[in-house]
Enzyme design. Structure first.
Site, PDB file in Angstrom:
ATOM      1  N   GLY A 165     -16.095 -42.012  -9.437  1.00 61.03           N
ATOM      2  CA  GLY A 165     -14.990 -41.132  -9.794  1.00 61.03           C
ATOM      3  C   GLY A 165     -15.175 -40.647 -11.215  1.00 61.03           C
ATOM      4  O   GLY A 165     -15.866 -41.297 -12.010  1.00 61.03           O
ATOM      5  N   GLN A 175     -12.646 -37.323 -19.258  1.00 62.10           N
ATOM      6  CA  GLN A 175     -13.871 -38.072 -19.554  1.00 62.10           C
ATOM      7  C   GLN A 175     -15.045 -37.171 -19.929  1.00 62.10           C
ATOM      8  O   GLN A 175     -16.067 -37.656 -20.395  1.00 62.10           O
ATOM      9  CB  GLN A 175     -14.270 -38.939 -18.347  1.00 62.10           C
ATOM     10  N   CYS A 207     -15.357 -48.585 -15.802  1.00 62.42           N
ATOM     11  CA  CYS A 207     -15.074 -47.199 -16.141  1.00 62.42           C
ATOM     12  C   CYS A 207     -16.247 -46.636 -16.930  1.00 62.42           C
ATOM     13  O   CYS A 207     -16.750 -47.295 -17.845  1.00 62.42           O
ATOM     14  CB  CYS A 207     -13.803 -47.147 -16.983  1.00 62.42           C
ATOM     15  N   LEU A 208     -16.686 -45.427 -16.590  1.00 60.81           N
ATOM     16  CA  LEU A 208     -17.826 -44.828 -17.294  1.00 60.81           C
ATOM     17  C   LEU A 208     -17.532 -44.633 -18.782  1.00 60.81           C
ATOM     18  O   LEU A 208     -18.455 -44.586 -19.588  1.00 60.81           O
ATOM     19  CB  LEU A 208     -18.201 -43.486 -16.651  1.00 60.81           C
ATOM     20  N   HIS A 241      -7.139 -45.074 -10.209  1.00 61.66           N
ATOM     21  CA  HIS A 241      -7.852 -45.208 -11.488  1.00 61.66           C
ATOM     22  C   HIS A 241      -8.064 -43.825 -12.132  1.00 61.66           C
ATOM     23  O   HIS A 241      -7.802 -43.647 -13.326  1.00 61.66           O
ATOM     24  CB  HIS A 241      -9.204 -45.904 -11.244  1.00 61.66           C
ATOM     25  N   GLU A 242      -8.503 -42.855 -11.329  1.00 63.03           N
ATOM     26  CA  GLU A 242      -8.758 -41.513 -11.876  1.00 63.03           C
ATOM     27  C   GLU A 242      -7.456 -40.813 -12.245  1.00 63.03           C
ATOM     28  O   GLU A 242      -7.391 -40.099 -13.256  1.00 63.03           O
ATOM     29  CB  GLU A 242      -9.562 -40.661 -10.883  1.00 63.03           C
ATOM     30  N   HIS A 268      -6.350 -41.647 -15.588  1.00 58.59           N
ATOM     31  CA  HIS A 268      -7.057 -40.917 -16.654  1.00 58.59           C
ATOM     32  C   HIS A 268      -6.328 -39.635 -17.044  1.00 58.59           C
ATOM     33  O   HIS A 268      -6.253 -39.307 -18.232  1.00 58.59           O
ATOM     34  CB  HIS A 268      -8.480 -40.546 -16.224  1.00 58.59           C
TER      35      HIS A 268
HETATM   36 ZN    ZN Z   1     -12.385 -44.557 -15.616  1.00 59.33          ZN
END
Ligand code: ZN
Length: 185
Positions: free
Chosen positions: A44, A49, A97-98, A139-140, A143
């Protein structure tokens, strides 16, 4: 085009994303986001991000279903999404998470969601998801609300993570994808 991924500590990750005007041409942006996510082996990616404070995220659950060939992966862009309902029992899952490389923690989330969103052709959908697909969406979605999964850990765990998070915000990370080191603004 592959974007560098914004790291923990960048203020853009704490902003609420803005709605995208209906009908805008965002196909290229979405295609670039898929390319960026796949280059970083993510499941995701949300627009903040890559430094864009917009209500947009993408999901590709395929890598999560490697043991279950029957399960149809969710590969979808969610534009101007709105979670209408969250329901079911809370369950814990180790998230990463990236934007926060090297940290993984258990996060409890509800099992079912109902979400309204536009797809990249600006068709509106209302759909329900459960299990791991709901988890990635939650989760996304966080963000684009300025929330990170590390916000949910206990205050004890937060103390333990403090040093690691401080290092990430200084760009001291071990990631095999391009990152953008936070700058103070
Ligand atoms: Zn994340």
């Amino acid at each position: 085009m592959i974007y560098p991924i914004v790291l923990f500590g960048d203020p853009v990750l704490r902003k609420k994303g803005l709605d995208i005007p209906v009908g805008s041409d965002i196909k290229e942006l979405i295609s670039d986001m898929f390319e960026t996510m796949r280059a970083a082996s993510g499941v995701g990616l949300a627009a903040p991000q890559i430094g864009k404070s917009l209500r947009l995220f993408i999901v590709d659950s395929k890598p999560m279903h490697e043991d279950d060939e029957e399960e149809k992966p969710l590969t979808q862009a969610f534009i101007n999404p709105e979670i209408l309902e969250e329901d079911g029992e809370e369950w814990a899952f180790e998230e990463g998470c990236l934007s926060i490389p090297g940290i993984r923690e258990d996060v409890k989330r509800e099992e079912f969601i109902k979400i309204k969103y536009f797809d990249e052709d600006w068709n509106e959908h209302i759909e329900e998801f459960d299990d791991i697909k709901a988890r990635i969406i939650q989760h996304e979605y966080d963000h684009i609300e300025g929330i990170l999964f590390t916000d949910y850990v206990s205050s004890f765990k937060k103390k333990l993570l403090k040093g690691k998070l401080a290092n990430i915000s200084k760009g001291k990370v071990d990631a095999d994808y391009r990152v953008k080191i936070p700058t103070k603004r």
